[in-house]
Enzyme design. Sequence first.
Site, short mmCIF file in Angstrom:
data_model
loop_
_atom_site.label_atom_id
_atom_site.label_comp_id
_atom_site.label_asym_id
_atom_site.label_seq_id
_atom_site.Cartn_x
_atom_site.Cartn_y
_atom_site.Cartn_z
N LYS A 121 0.86 -1.18 0.00
CA LYS A 121 0.00 0.00 0.00
C LYS A 121 0.89 1.22 0.00
O LYS A 121 2.02 1.17 0.48
CB LYS A 121 -0.88 0.01 1.25
CG LYS A 121 -2.11 0.88 1.12
CD LYS A 121 -3.24 0.15 0.44
CE LYS A 121 -4.45 1.04 0.27
NZ LYS A 121 -5.60 0.26 -0.23
P1 NAD Z 1 -13.30 7.68 -2.68
O1 NAD Z 1 -12.32 8.70 -2.26
O2 NAD Z 1 -13.70 7.59 -4.11
O3 NAD Z 1 -14.67 7.86 -1.82
C1 NAD Z 1 -14.68 7.93 -0.43
C2 NAD Z 1 -16.10 8.30 0.01
O4 NAD Z 1 -16.17 8.27 1.44
C3 NAD Z 1 -16.54 9.70 -0.40
O5 NAD Z 1 -17.90 9.68 -0.78
C4 NAD Z 1 -16.40 10.52 0.90
O6 NAD Z 1 -17.30 11.63 0.97
C5 NAD Z 1 -16.78 9.47 1.91
N1 NAD Z 1 -16.27 9.73 3.25
C6 NAD Z 1 -15.01 10.15 3.61
N2 NAD Z 1 -14.94 10.30 4.94
C7 NAD Z 1 -16.16 9.97 5.43
C8 NAD Z 1 -16.72 9.93 6.73
N3 NAD Z 1 -16.00 10.26 7.79
N4 NAD Z 1 -18.02 9.54 6.85
C9 NAD Z 1 -18.74 9.22 5.78
N5 NAD Z 1 -18.28 9.23 4.53
C10 NAD Z 1 -17.00 9.61 4.36
O7 NAD Z 1 -12.73 6.29 -2.14
P2 NAD Z 1 -13.08 4.81 -2.67
O8 NAD Z 1 -12.08 4.44 -3.67
O9 NAD Z 1 -14.53 4.74 -2.96
O10 NAD Z 1 -12.75 3.96 -1.36
C11 NAD Z 1 -13.70 3.78 -0.31
C12 NAD Z 1 -13.22 2.66 0.59
O11 NAD Z 1 -13.12 1.46 -0.18
C13 NAD Z 1 -11.85 2.85 1.22
O12 NAD Z 1 -11.84 2.27 2.50
C14 NAD Z 1 -10.91 2.09 0.29
O13 NAD Z 1 -9.72 1.69 0.93
C15 NAD Z 1 -11.80 0.92 -0.06
N6 NAD Z 1 -11.42 0.25 -1.30
C16 NAD Z 1 -11.40 0.90 -2.49
C17 NAD Z 1 -11.08 0.21 -3.66
C18 NAD Z 1 -11.10 0.88 -5.01
O14 NAD Z 1 -10.95 0.15 -6.02
N7 NAD Z 1 -11.28 2.16 -5.13
C19 NAD Z 1 -10.77 -1.15 -3.60
C20 NAD Z 1 -10.82 -1.81 -2.38
C21 NAD Z 1 -11.16 -1.09 -1.23
#
Ligand code: NAD
Length: 424
Positions: free
Chosen positions: A112
């Site tokens: 990561k």
């Molecule tokens: P992103 O930045 O696109 O979206 C994050 C979302 O979370 C946004 O809508 C933001 O407003 C919201 N958010 C942030 N802080 C918050 C809070 N305190 N309370 C409520 N909402 C909040 O990120 P993403 O890529 O969608 O990732 C989201 C999660 O999924 C993360 O934990 C990431 O590690 C995990 N993840 C993502 C992927 C991927 O392919 N993008 C893959 C596996 C896991």
Amino acid sequence: MEGSAVTEFDHPTFRLAVAQYDQAAELMDLHPNLRERLKAPQRALTVSLPVRMDNGSVKVFMGYRVQHDSARGPSKGGLRYHPEVNLGEVAALAMWMTWKTAIAGLPYGGAKGGIKVSPSALSQGELERLTRRYAAEIFPIIGPNKDIPAPDIGTNAQVMAWLMDTYSEQVGFAVPGVVTGKPLAIGGSAGREEATGRGVVNVTLEALKHLKIELSKTTVAIQGMGNVGSHTARIISEAGAKIIAISDQNGGLYNSHGLNIPDILKRYQEEKQSLNSMHTLGDPLTNEELLTTDCTVLIPAAVAEQITQHNARNIRCRILVEAANGPTTLEADSLLADRDIFIIPDILANSGGVIVSYFEWVQDVQRFFWKEADIHERLKEIIVSAFQRTLDYAQGKKTTMRMAALMNGIDRVAQAHQLRGLYP
Ligand code: NAD
């Protein structure tokens, strides 16, 4: 963690990852030598990143890349831009990636990366210079056969394109396989952007089937409307479930009759309307209210440590699908274990992203690209069989889905270490 090799990484998220690992290692009676070895990441690089800002000043940002394990192949994992990123959090996320790739049976280890920055506070030019400097600093330890970054919170396909370009400029030819989650025009894969959400939906549908709950009677609440949350919302509502609550960091929207997701996503993504301002489509609700909404499926898809000892007793879902990484604290996990809540743990639930990243890397290395329908089908095949394997293991060993997933992943990594032995 005193006296242990892992004190350098001390952080609540790292403590959570290690505590989960310790529980699983104990249950599977992992040999003490290997147990100690897998606790600490294999390699961790901290870099300082001087960036010329648009006003001529130079600002220095901190960046990290942690490779937890590479016994099964090159390490793989996202790159996060967030003001709270630090070495311990990145190390925890790297460890989870090791188990995640192993559970899905991908020939990868776990890694990561992160930069402590609020990306929305930077101009596009500043973001590009920051990303390129980071790519140059971590250049010695990344590569298609070494370690392959991908998008995570605060990063996207454009950031991956800058990383790929900087790496390629250093070696003198285009190397698309150094990152995944790239734009299609430079070697990205069809279906990558929605892959995590699609995988979340695949495993949710399997859990509903297992619990004999009809999709038409299923209500869903989703926290987070970024990449993962928005695609999950779209795909699960297209499948026929009723989404009653959604949120982002500024709050959310609730409608017991079901939210009109296409309309909401259009206003949210294209017109930049805030969720809790869409009064004609639902009632505003807070994130705390979203998490305790009475629903069939609760999907935290935002940040870590959302379900804690303070709200775990009030969670009112039948199925908890951890789309985010680490959304449930250790204390909350044991409180939920006493309740009749079926948990699909993060390392299984959100593995769709890394599975399609693997497809992207395979396509890049072979210079041969697949159709989107093939991607969807192969993703479903891999994630559904990982779900089934985990469920069978959990039932066979009379343990939780989280422990089953961890034990399964750790076991595969342990086998690789045992076969390869300890160098020198
Ligand atoms: P992103 O930045 O696109 O979206 C994050 C979302 O979370 C946004 O809508 C933001 O407003 C919201 N958010 C942030 N802080 C918050 C809070 N305190 N309370 C409520 N909402 C909040 O990120 P993403 O890529 O969608 O990732 C989201 C999660 O999924 C993360 O934990 C990431 O590690 C995990 N993840 C993502 C992927 C991927 O392919 N993008 C893959 C596996 C896991």
